[in-house]
Design a protein around this motif. Sequence first.
Motif, PDB file in Angstrom:
ATOM      1  N   UNK A   1       4.853 -11.257 -51.362  1.00  0.00           N
ATOM      2  CA  UNK A   1       5.331 -11.327 -49.982  1.00  0.00           C
ATOM      3  C   UNK A   1       4.146 -11.634 -49.084  1.00  0.00           C
ATOM      4  N   UNK A   2       4.335 -12.653 -48.224  1.00  0.00           N
ATOM      5  CA  UNK A   2       3.259 -13.104 -47.347  1.00  0.00           C
ATOM      6  C   UNK A   2       3.759 -13.231 -45.921  1.00  0.00           C
ATOM      7  N   UNK A   3       2.817 -13.059 -45.006  1.00  0.00           N
ATOM      8  CA  UNK A   3       3.036 -13.445 -43.616  1.00  0.00           C
ATOM      9  C   UNK A   3       1.850 -14.349 -43.305  1.00  0.00           C
ATOM     10  N   UNK A   4       2.150 -15.615 -43.051  1.00  0.00           N
ATOM     11  CA  UNK A   4       1.076 -16.586 -42.916  1.00  0.00           C
ATOM     12  C   UNK A   4       0.327 -16.689 -44.236  1.00  0.00           C
TER      13      UNK A   4
ATOM     14  N   UNK B   1      11.643  -6.507 -46.589  1.00  0.00           N
ATOM     15  CA  UNK B   1      10.502  -7.313 -46.155  1.00  0.00           C
ATOM     16  C   UNK B   1      10.934  -8.651 -45.570  1.00  0.00           C
ATOM     17  N   UNK B   2      11.934  -9.266 -46.147  1.00  0.00           N
ATOM     18  CA  UNK B   2      12.374 -10.566 -45.650  1.00  0.00           C
ATOM     19  C   UNK B   2      13.126 -10.468 -44.325  1.00  0.00           C
TER      20      UNK B   2
ATOM     21  N   UNK C   1       1.009  -9.397 -48.302  1.00  0.00           N
ATOM     22  CA  UNK C   1       1.306  -7.995 -47.987  1.00  0.00           C
ATOM     23  C   UNK C   1       1.329  -7.165 -49.255  1.00  0.00           C
ATOM     24  N   UNK C   2       1.616  -7.812 -50.367  1.00  0.00           N
ATOM     25  CA  UNK C   2       1.702  -7.161 -51.661  1.00  0.00           C
ATOM     26  C   UNK C   2       2.634  -7.959 -52.541  1.00  0.00           C
TER      27      UNK C   2
ATOM     28  N   UNK D   1       7.660 -14.299 -45.970  1.00  0.00           N
ATOM     29  CA  UNK D   1       8.290 -15.132 -46.985  1.00  0.00           C
ATOM     30  C   UNK D   1       7.982 -14.582 -48.369  1.00  0.00           C
ATOM     31  N   UNK D   2       8.868 -14.869 -49.307  1.00  0.00           N
ATOM     32  CA  UNK D   2       8.700 -14.452 -50.701  1.00  0.00           C
ATOM     33  C   UNK D   2       8.358 -15.686 -51.518  1.00  0.00           C
TER      34      UNK D   2
END
Length: 108
Positions: free
Chosen positions: A35-38, A17-18, A42-43, A24-25
């Motif tokens: 885990x995020x994007x903006x 994912x990274x 994501x989960x 980002x974690x």
Amino acid sequence: MSMSQRNPPSKRIADELLSWPGVEALPHRFGGTEFRVGRRQLGHIHGDHTADLPLPRALRDELVAAGRARVHRWRPDSGWVTVGIQDDDGVHEAIGLMRRAYERAVTP
């Protein structure tokens, strides 16, 4: 020794994912790593045991019916699912579902 034997599930998921642009974690509020994007999650994973993922309700229902995921224990009326990540199949399932969430998040 295979890659899956050397690296625990949490590391394999995080490494994948990274490697995606913008992911980002962060520490998850109930433990584990999210885990995020903006601003979109994501989960998140809880150690090397489970991944919790937010999905569209129809996809959640399909995965649960097929035995590929379980209804999230704390949010059973939502689209959230839980996937066991103790084996290669679970790791691949979690990564694939987070990839779908990622693509929804970054596609205009």
